[in-house]
Structures are given as C-alpha cells and as structure tokens.
Design a protein around this motif. Structure first.
Motif, PDB file in Angstrom:
ATOM      1  N   PRO A   5      -0.259   6.006  69.579  1.00 32.33           N
ATOM      2  CA  PRO A   5       1.184   5.894  69.381  1.00 32.33           C
ATOM      3  C   PRO A   5       1.653   6.841  68.278  1.00 32.33           C
ATOM      4  CG  PRO A   5       0.177   3.726  69.540  1.00 32.33           C
ATOM      5  CD  PRO A   5      -0.946   4.724  69.449  1.00 32.33           C
ATOM      6  N   GLN A   6       2.932   7.127  68.294  1.00 33.81           N
ATOM      7  CA  GLN A   6       3.506   7.990  67.279  1.00 33.81           C
ATOM      8  C   GLN A   6       3.243   7.384  65.903  1.00 33.81           C
ATOM      9  OE1 GLN A   6       7.407   9.153  68.302  1.00 33.81           O
ATOM     10  NE2 GLN A   6       7.772  10.361  66.465  1.00 33.81           N
ATOM     11  N   PRO A   7       2.776   8.195  64.936  1.00 34.05           N
ATOM     12  CA  PRO A   7       2.473   7.658  63.604  1.00 34.05           C
ATOM     13  C   PRO A   7       3.659   6.907  63.023  1.00 34.05           C
ATOM     14  CG  PRO A   7       1.676   9.914  63.811  1.00 34.05           C
ATOM     15  CD  PRO A   7       2.475   9.631  65.043  1.00 34.05           C
ATOM     16  N   GLY A   8       3.387   5.705  62.516  1.00 29.23           N
ATOM     17  CA  GLY A   8       4.427   4.894  61.909  1.00 29.23           C
ATOM     18  C   GLY A   8       5.325   4.177  62.885  1.00 29.23           C
ATOM     19  N   ALA A   9       5.027   4.249  64.181  1.00 32.18           N
ATOM     20  CA  ALA A   9       5.882   3.593  65.179  1.00 32.18           C
ATOM     21  C   ALA A   9       5.762   2.080  65.068  1.00 32.18           C
ATOM     22  CB  ALA A   9       5.487   4.040  66.581  1.00 32.18           C
ATOM     23  N   PRO A  10       6.844   1.352  65.336  1.00 31.90           N
ATOM     24  CA  PRO A  10       6.777  -0.116  65.301  1.00 31.90           C
ATOM     25  C   PRO A  10       5.772  -0.642  66.316  1.00 31.90           C
ATOM     26  CG  PRO A  10       9.058   0.645  65.339  1.00 31.90           C
ATOM     27  CD  PRO A  10       8.200   1.842  65.608  1.00 31.90           C
ATOM     28  N   ALA A  11       5.186  -1.787  66.003  1.00 32.41           N
ATOM     29  CA  ALA A  11       4.196  -2.388  66.888  1.00 32.41           C
ATOM     30  C   ALA A  11       4.864  -2.976  68.127  1.00 32.41           C
ATOM     31  CB  ALA A  11       3.435  -3.479  66.142  1.00 32.41           C
ATOM     32  N   VAL A  12       4.146  -2.918  69.237  1.00 31.82           N
ATOM     33  CA  VAL A  12       4.585  -3.524  70.492  1.00 31.82           C
ATOM     34  C   VAL A  12       3.594  -4.637  70.821  1.00 31.82           C
ATOM     35  CG1 VAL A  12       4.984  -3.157  72.958  1.00 31.82           C
ATOM     36  CG2 VAL A  12       5.610  -1.368  71.303  1.00 31.82           C
ATOM     37  N   ARG A  13       4.103  -5.842  71.068  1.00 30.94           N
ATOM     38  CA  ARG A  13       3.210  -6.961  71.355  1.00 30.94           C
ATOM     39  C   ARG A  13       3.611  -7.665  72.644  1.00 30.94           C
ATOM     40  NH1 ARG A  13       5.375 -11.997  69.556  1.00 30.94           N
ATOM     41  NH2 ARG A  13       7.238 -11.794  68.256  1.00 30.94           N
ATOM     42  N   ALA A  14       2.646  -8.342  73.240  1.00 31.46           N
ATOM     43  CA  ALA A  14       2.896  -9.101  74.467  1.00 31.46           C
ATOM     44  C   ALA A  14       3.564 -10.417  74.125  1.00 31.46           C
ATOM     45  CB  ALA A  14       1.589  -9.339  75.209  1.00 31.46           C
ATOM     46  N   VAL A  15       4.501 -10.840  74.977  1.00 30.25           N
ATOM     47  CA  VAL A  15       5.187 -12.118  74.809  1.00 30.25           C
ATOM     48  C   VAL A  15       5.310 -12.789  76.171  1.00 30.25           C
ATOM     49  CG1 VAL A  15       6.504 -11.426  72.767  1.00 30.25           C
ATOM     50  CG2 VAL A  15       7.454 -11.027  75.057  1.00 30.25           C
ATOM     51  N   THR A  16       5.548 -14.089  76.147  1.00 31.24           N
ATOM     52  CA  THR A  16       5.868 -14.837  77.359  1.00 31.24           C
ATOM     53  C   THR A  16       7.044 -15.747  77.056  1.00 31.24           C
ATOM     54  OG1 THR A  16       3.554 -14.819  78.090  1.00 31.24           O
ATOM     55  CG2 THR A  16       5.026 -16.404  79.137  1.00 31.24           C
ATOM     56  N   LEU A  17       8.097 -15.639  77.854  1.00 30.03           N
ATOM     57  CA  LEU A  17       9.301 -16.445  77.679  1.00 30.03           C
ATOM     58  C   LEU A  17       9.364 -17.529  78.746  1.00 30.03           C
ATOM     59  CD1 LEU A  17      12.005 -13.672  77.024  1.00 30.03           C
ATOM     60  CD2 LEU A  17      10.332 -14.657  75.435  1.00 30.03           C
ATOM     61  N   ASP A  18      10.136 -18.562  78.458  1.00 30.51           N
ATOM     62  CA  ASP A  18      10.343 -19.656  79.402  1.00 30.51           C
ATOM     63  C   ASP A  18      11.648 -19.426  80.150  1.00 30.51           C
ATOM     64  OD1 ASP A  18      10.607 -21.978  80.822  1.00 30.51           O
ATOM     65  OD2 ASP A  18      10.807 -23.291  79.082  1.00 30.51           O
TER      66      ASP A  18
END
Length: 320
Positions: A5-18
């Motif tokens: 990823p681009q240096p310093g880029a915000p983290a991307v995380r997996a989520v699950t919504l209801d």
C-alpha cells in the motif's frame, strides 16, 4: 506479489454489518486521528465484490485509502447475495429487497460510527441500480435521512445507464459466453497485476439479479423520478455495456426532474474503471463531487450577515 500500500495510507479492515438479520460483509477505512468529515458508501457491480474499490495493483488506486486520507470514512460493501450474505441469499435479492437490506445495514453502522456531515453513495455498474434505488427511498435527505445517521449528500455512479448496448445473452449471469472485453476494454488501461488480482474479486451473479437487470430500462424512470439529491454519472472511454451517446444520455437524465445531474467521461478507461490506471483520477473526481456537496451544505447553513451586523453601503478606511 502486488506492490505494498501507499506509504502512510490509512488501514483497510474487514467488517460485517447487520442488514436486518442478513450479514453484509465489506471493507472499512477510517480517517486517522479524528472524526470523519463524511461517509462514502461504495457498492460494487455484478459478479464482483467489495474489493473492487480497494485495488492493490498499484499504490494509490484504492478508493478506501484515498478517501480516508482526505478525512472521510469509506465503507465498501458486498451487496446482498454476495460475500457473507451469499449463504442466506443463494438466489440473491430483488432491488427492493437489496434496498431495504442496505438501509438496515447503514442504520446499524450509523448507530456505532460517526458519519460526519452525511453520506455519499458511490456505485459501479449493477451496483448503480441499488445506489439510485436507495436515493429514491431516502427522498430529499430530510426526515428520511434519520435512519442512516445523516443526510444523503449525493449519488455518484459509473458504468450504468438506462439503455443496454448488448442483448440479453451477453449479460453477466446469463448462459452466454463471458464478455471479457466488455468488462475490461483495452489491456493498456490496466496495470499488469490488475487481471491476476481481479480474478480474486470475481463472484457468481445471483439468479434474481441476473434476471432483474433486464427490467431496469422499464423500472428506471420511476426510480429516478423520486431522487432529490445530486446525481453524477461517469462513462469510461470504452464503456461497452451501456449506451451513452447523446440521445441515450438525454433519455437517462430526463426522469431526474427533481435532481441536479452531471455526466462526465473518463478517458483511458474501460468499464472496470476502479481497477485500472484511471482509478485514482476517477476517485479524485468522486471525492471532488463530495467536496462540492459539502460546500453547498456549508453555504446554505452559514448565517447571512445583515444590518446592524454588517452595512454593505459603508466602508471604513483608516488613512493614518
């Protein structure tokens, strides 16, 4: 391996919504160090998944990273019938069902997260049907916006119109041959890793969705007539699924009588814009559209100075 990823880029995380008892999986990126200015909700097209908006073929192509770096929360969801909901919805959902499921999921998300000044819906291809249907359900962003935690600011869709440019046998999910070139366009539009990584994003098209897309030209006018927020359409240089000639665009915009509209062309891109070299350019334009929506709200909400607060006919000049 794809580039990091681009240096310093915000983290991307997996989520699950209801989504009202239906699990919707997806990806979430939050702005570092503060509350989001707005929430961007991204909806993928037919036969894809949420990762469409998080290209790893080259640094800088991910909408999630870019949006979060500019202060927004970005939520890319697997639409109903894809990802975590595929087992519960083996045939998928019709458009009305998808709309209700998405609204329930966004309501739950808003109860647990700050959505800033409001929401922008961003969608690709068949996801555009859901984005436009959701905008129609929410109306003008007034009282109907309460369930999603804030007003709907606008809708930005690419790769969809009103009139198909192909016959039904060519559509994704049909029994016809895979129309690879229509999805991608010229090979030069994509980084070398895009095709290998793109294979990991592919998902079966739910049967209900495959059938219902044929009804879109007839269903579209009623959906569009209920939309009150600004709508922006983007057509890739080599968009081959949908007609976007002058007559087709006029027919596309005509039912949007209560919404301001914009139609733009994205050079050097095929249908899968967010997986190509043009992804960053396109995503910056999406976020610029969001900035315009935020600016319009700020201007409307700024108090107007009147006498005695300000006398526009008097100018005091200090000559000392």
């Amino acid at each position: 391996m794809p580039p990091s990823p681009q240096p310093g880029a915000p983290a991307v995380r997996a989520v699950t919504l209801d989504g009202g008892g239906i699990p919707l999986s997806g990806l979430l990126a939050l702005p570092p160090g503060g509350a989001p200015r707005a929430l961007v909700v991204a909806l993928h097209g037919a036969g894809m998944s949420a990762g469409y908006f998080d290209s790893r073929a080259r640094p800088g192509l991910s909408l999630l990273e870019l949006g979060a770096s500019l202060g927004h929360a970005v939520l890319a969801l697997d639409r109903p019938g894809y990802g975590a909901s595929a087992a519960a919805l083996p045939e998928g959902q019709d458009l009305a069902g998808q709309t209700a499921t998405l609204l329930a999921a966004l309501a739950g998300f808003a109860r647990a997260h700050d959505v800033g000044a409001g929401l922008l819906l961003v969608a690709h291809s068949n996801g555009g049907r859901l984005a436009l249907s959701t905008a129609a359900a929410l109306g003008d962003g007034g009282p109907g916006a309460d369930p999603i935690g804030g007003p709907l600011l606008g809708v930005d869709v690419s790769g969809i119109a009103r009139r198909l440019a192909v016959d039904r046998a060519a559509l994704p999910g049909s029994d016809g041959p895979v129309q690879w070139r229509r999805h991608w366009g010229a090979l030069r539009f994509y980084p070398p890793d895009a095709f290998r990584l793109g294979q990991e994003l592919l998902r079966p098209v739910p049967a209900v969705e495959a059938r219902e897309i044929l009804e879109w030209p007839a269903a579209y006018p009623a959906v569009a007539a209920r939309i009150r927020v600004p709508v922006r359409f983007t057509f890739a240089e080599q968009e081959q699924w949908w007609r976007h000639d002058r007559a087709a665009v006029e027919e596309l915009l005509a039912p949007l009588r209560m919404a301001s509209t914009e139609v733009v062309r994205q050079p050097d891109a095929g249908h899968n814009i967010s997986l190509g070299w043009a992804a960053r350019t396109y995503h910056l334009r999406v976020l610029s559209f969001l900035e315009e929506r935020l600016l319009a709200r700020d201007v409307v909400r700024t108090p107007v100075l009147t006498a005695p607060d300000r006398d526009l006919n008097k100018v005091d000049v200090d000559l000392t």
